[in-house]
Each structure stands twice: as C-alpha cells, then as structure tokens.
Write a protein that holds these residues in place. Structure first.
Motif, PDB file in Angstrom:
ATOM      1  N   SER A  68       0.808  -1.217   0.000  1.00 47.99           N
ATOM      2  CA  SER A  68       0.000   0.000   0.000  1.00 47.99           C
ATOM      3  C   SER A  68       0.846   1.273   0.000  1.00 47.99           C
ATOM      4  CB  SER A  68      -0.922   0.014   1.219  1.00 47.99           C
ATOM      5  OG  SER A  68      -0.192   0.282   2.399  1.00 47.99           O
ATOM      6  N   ASP A  69       2.104   1.152   0.409  1.00 48.56           N
ATOM      7  CA  ASP A  69       2.977   2.332   0.503  1.00 48.56           C
ATOM      8  C   ASP A  69       4.412   1.892   0.205  1.00 48.56           C
ATOM      9  OD1 ASP A  69       3.995   4.811   1.016  1.00 48.56           O
ATOM     10  OD2 ASP A  69       3.397   4.898   3.135  1.00 48.56           O
ATOM     11  N   PRO A  70       4.709   1.554  -1.064  1.00 48.96           N
ATOM     12  CA  PRO A  70       5.975   0.888  -1.412  1.00 48.96           C
ATOM     13  C   PRO A  70       7.239   1.727  -1.243  1.00 48.96           C
ATOM     14  CG  PRO A  70       4.739   1.450  -3.387  1.00 48.96           C
ATOM     15  CD  PRO A  70       3.828   1.711  -2.231  1.00 48.96           C
ATOM     16  N   ASP A  71       7.087   3.033  -1.066  1.00 44.67           N
ATOM     17  CA  ASP A  71       8.266   3.887  -0.904  1.00 44.67           C
ATOM     18  C   ASP A  71       8.499   4.307   0.543  1.00 44.67           C
ATOM     19  OD1 ASP A  71       8.742   3.907  -3.713  1.00 44.67           O
ATOM     20  OD2 ASP A  71       7.195   5.445  -3.953  1.00 44.67           O
ATOM     21  N   ASN A  72       7.744   3.729   1.453  1.00 46.25           N
ATOM     22  CA  ASN A  72       7.856   4.090   2.860  1.00 46.25           C
ATOM     23  C   ASN A  72       9.104   3.448   3.465  1.00 46.25           C
ATOM     24  OD1 ASN A  72       7.473   3.921   5.804  1.00 46.25           O
ATOM     25  ND2 ASN A  72       5.416   4.691   5.405  1.00 46.25           N
ATOM     26  N   LYS A  73      10.099   4.275   3.789  1.00 47.57           N
ATOM     27  CA  LYS A  73      11.379   3.753   4.279  1.00 47.57           C
ATOM     28  C   LYS A  73      11.220   2.987   5.589  1.00 47.57           C
ATOM     29  CE  LYS A  73      15.113   6.205   4.158  1.00 47.57           C
ATOM     30  NZ  LYS A  73      16.103   7.312   4.293  1.00 47.57           N
ATOM     31  N   GLU A  74      10.332   3.475   6.445  1.00 47.80           N
ATOM     32  CA  GLU A  74      10.163   2.812   7.744  1.00 47.80           C
ATOM     33  C   GLU A  74       9.578   1.409   7.556  1.00 47.80           C
ATOM     34  OE1 GLU A  74      10.920   2.521  11.655  1.00 47.80           O
ATOM     35  OE2 GLU A  74      11.382   4.265  10.400  1.00 47.80           O
ATOM     36  N   LEU A  75       8.591   1.292   6.660  1.00 48.16           N
ATOM     37  CA  LEU A  75       8.006  -0.019   6.389  1.00 48.16           C
ATOM     38  C   LEU A  75       9.003  -0.947   5.716  1.00 48.16           C
ATOM     39  CD1 LEU A  75       4.353   0.754   5.215  1.00 48.16           C
ATOM     40  CD2 LEU A  75       5.078  -0.322   7.355  1.00 48.16           C
ATOM     41  N   LEU A  76       9.797  -0.410   4.796  1.00 46.80           N
ATOM     42  CA  LEU A  76      10.804  -1.239   4.127  1.00 46.80           C
ATOM     43  C   LEU A  76      11.826  -1.755   5.137  1.00 46.80           C
ATOM     44  CD1 LEU A  76      11.376   0.896   0.911  1.00 46.80           C
ATOM     45  CD2 LEU A  76      10.432  -1.428   0.988  1.00 46.80           C
ATOM     46  N   LYS A  77      12.188  -0.894   6.087  1.00 47.19           N
ATOM     47  CA  LYS A  77      13.126  -1.323   7.135  1.00 47.19           C
ATOM     48  C   LYS A  77      12.510  -2.431   7.984  1.00 47.19           C
ATOM     49  CE  LYS A  77      13.921   1.228  10.803  1.00 47.19           C
ATOM     50  NZ  LYS A  77      14.400   2.353  11.654  1.00 47.19           N
ATOM     51  N   ILE A  78      11.250  -2.264   8.355  1.00 50.38           N
ATOM     52  CA  ILE A  78      10.558  -3.286   9.131  1.00 50.38           C
ATOM     53  C   ILE A  78      10.444  -4.574   8.328  1.00 50.38           C
ATOM     54  CG2 ILE A  78       8.326  -3.909  10.122  1.00 50.38           C
ATOM     55  CD1 ILE A  78       8.067  -0.950  10.980  1.00 50.38           C
ATOM     56  N   GLY A  79      10.197  -4.445   7.010  1.00 48.89           N
ATOM     57  CA  GLY A  79      10.116  -5.631   6.162  1.00 48.89           C
ATOM     58  C   GLY A  79      11.424  -6.390   6.127  1.00 48.89           C
ATOM     59  N   ALA A  80      12.539  -5.682   5.916  1.00 48.04           N
ATOM     60  CA  ALA A  80      13.850  -6.333   5.900  1.00 48.04           C
ATOM     61  C   ALA A  80      14.160  -6.958   7.252  1.00 48.04           C
ATOM     62  CB  ALA A  80      14.929  -5.318   5.523  1.00 48.04           C
ATOM     63  N   GLN A  81      13.826  -6.232   8.303  1.00 50.32           N
ATOM     64  CA  GLN A  81      14.064  -6.704   9.672  1.00 50.32           C
ATOM     65  C   GLN A  81      13.242  -7.959   9.966  1.00 50.32           C
ATOM     66  OE1 GLN A  81      12.960  -3.573  12.352  1.00 50.32           O
ATOM     67  NE2 GLN A  81      14.338  -4.230  13.974  1.00 50.32           N
ATOM     68  N   SER A  82      11.963  -7.920   9.604  1.00 48.25           N
ATOM     69  CA  SER A  82      11.055  -9.009   9.935  1.00 48.25           C
ATOM     70  C   SER A  82      11.365 -10.276   9.150  1.00 48.25           C
ATOM     71  CB  SER A  82       9.607  -8.574   9.669  1.00 48.25           C
ATOM     72  OG  SER A  82       9.274  -7.460  10.461  1.00 48.25           O
TER      73      SER A  82
END
Length: 288
Positions: A68-82
């Motif tokens: 839903s928000d593919p450029d969101n750096k915080e979400l991308l970080k959480i994705g890589a982390q998770s």
C-alpha cells in the motif's frame, strides 16, 4: 495473563488490512502504534516455536502494508528486519531450505529497495556508489544496517553464487561506513559482520584472525555481552579457525548459562543463540 503479540496478530490482521484499503494515509499511524511495538515485542519472546507458527500471518501483514505504501522507508526497514529475523527463527525451528530461500528472497528485496532510497544500488557505477555512501551520516545508520542485513540474508541462502559474492562487496563498503558513523548500531552489528568476515576464512584468501577477534570483542563490549549471537559467532568462526578450544567452549558455555531475563529485549535472538551454542558443542569439532 496478557496475550502474546503473536496471538494478537491473526485477529487484528483483517482489521489492519481493511483500514489500509480505506485509507493508505493511515500507514504511518499504524506503523507507529501497531507494527513497531509488534517488532519490538517479538524480540522479547522466548518461545521460538510460537514465533515460527505466527510468522506467516505477521509477514503477510507486513507485505500488505508495504504494497500500500511501497516507498515508505520505515516499512521497508521493518520488512527487511522481519523477514531476516523470520529466516533465523525458522532455521532454528528446522524449516526446509526452500522455505528459508523464499523468505530470504523477500528480505533481500526489501533490504535492497530500502538501500536504493539512499544509494545508487544496481547502477554499475562504483564511484557514484562510494560518493553517495560517503554522504550518509549517523541518522542513516539504522536504515543502512537493516537494508544491508536484509540483503545479506539473501546472500547467505545463495550458497556462494558469483552474483551473491559480487553483491557482498557493496555490503562490505556499507558496513565500513557504519563503523565510521555509528559502530554501535544494532548492538555492534557492523563489528559482527567483520568478525565473521575475517574469522571465517584462511589468511591466504583474505582472513585476518586478529582483526576478527578485535571486532568480536568490540561487539561484545557494545552489547555488554548480552547479545549472545556475538559469542556464538565468535566461537563458530574465529575460535575454530585458530583452533582455540578453550575459548570456543567458554564462549558457548557462557551463552548456555546466560539467563534470558537478563536481557529481555533480546530474548528471541538469545534463545536462538542458546540452541546454536548447544549444537556447536555437540559437534565436538576439536575431538576428544
């Protein structure tokens, strides 16, 4: 008794996804009030099997939010982390290699996408990459680390393929920069990277035992010896490379004796480290 965050994920998943479909602008609010606490709380779990069972629902939620928000750096970080954390947990749970490879692909994708918001990833221009990396400051350290870690998770599942080894060059550059701007990020994560890098191969192909030991000791200093994977990696790489059984066994015994409640924020990773320490001792690497 307060419900585990894993148990809360499944019923809340549809609610969160429904909110996202109605209004994507809610992403930052949901990230701050739901996703970040969940990431933190997962690390406080000591039941690895519970985490492994709940991982699919949790990861699906992360995927949907990033969609839903593919450029969101915080979400991308959480994705890589998770995804990186899930690979480690599921490996400890005995998941098949194909499952780990699939999850590592996603960890690598999110990690590289996150890094591409700061660096020219994949442009084939080392000079530009180096110049942009030099501009990164301490405020970028957390994102640089988790982007690299997600990428590294993918590399580790590629079994030494030439493409993966070529990517490792860029990760090494990023970790070098992290040593300059904030070597304490993620409990000395850059030091663990170099401890393993220099301690897992012979001198003739780039190994450096003394540099390896120095990095591991610095990582343990930063975490106050409470992030047990540092001791496990120290034993599994440096100690075995220099054939130091006394150090090897003392590090692993330290891990096994460590009380998880001494570092509640590290319970999950420390429980994984404890399992790995037992496995390494059972291997009887040095013989009787």
């Amino acid at each position: 008794m307060t419900p585990s965050p894993i148990h809360l994920l499944r019923p809340s998943l549809l609610i969160l996804l429904g909110i996202l479909m109605l209004n994507a602008s809610c992403t930052s609010l949901i990230t701050s009030v739901a996703i970040k606490p969940a990431v933190s709380n997962l690390q406080k779990q000591s039941d690895i099997e519970l985490v492994c069972e709940g991982a699919p629902s949790y990861l699906l939620m992360i995927d949907s939010m990033i969609e839903s928000d593919p450029d969101n750096k915080e979400l991308l970080k959480i994705g890589a982390q998770s995804y990186s954390g899930s690979v480690a947990a599921l490996k400890s749970c005995g998941a098949p290699r194909e499952r780990l490879k699939t999850l590592s692909d996603k960890a690598g994708r999110y990690g590289k996408t996150l890094l591409s918001t700061m660096l020219p990833i994949g442009e084939g221009n080392p000079e530009l990459f180096d110049a942009e990396l030099k501009k990164r400051s301490a405020s970028d350290a957390d994102s640089l680390f988790w982007g690299s870690y997600g990428w590294l998770t993918w590399i580790e599942q590629q079994q030494g393929s030439p493409a993966a080894m070529a990517d490792l060059v860029n990760i090494e550059k990023i970790m070098e920069r992290l040593l300059e701007i904030d070597d304490t990020v993620e409990q000395g994560g850059p030091h663990l990277f170099f401890g393993v890098l220099y301690g897992s191969k012979p001198k003739m192909i780039g190994g450096d035992p003394e540099r390896s030991r120095s990095h591991f000791e610095r990582a343990m200093e930063i975490s106050n010896r409470s992030f047990l994977m540092a001791q496990v990696l120290f034993a599994a790489t440096y100690s075995r490379m220099v054939f130091d059984r006394e150090l090897h066994d003392s590090l692993l015994e330290e891990v096994i004796a460590f009380e998880l409640d001494q570092a509640p924020d590290n319970r999950l990773s420390n429980q994984i480290a404890k399992r790995r320490a037992e496995e390494l001792l059972e291997e009887n690497f040095f013989g009787d």
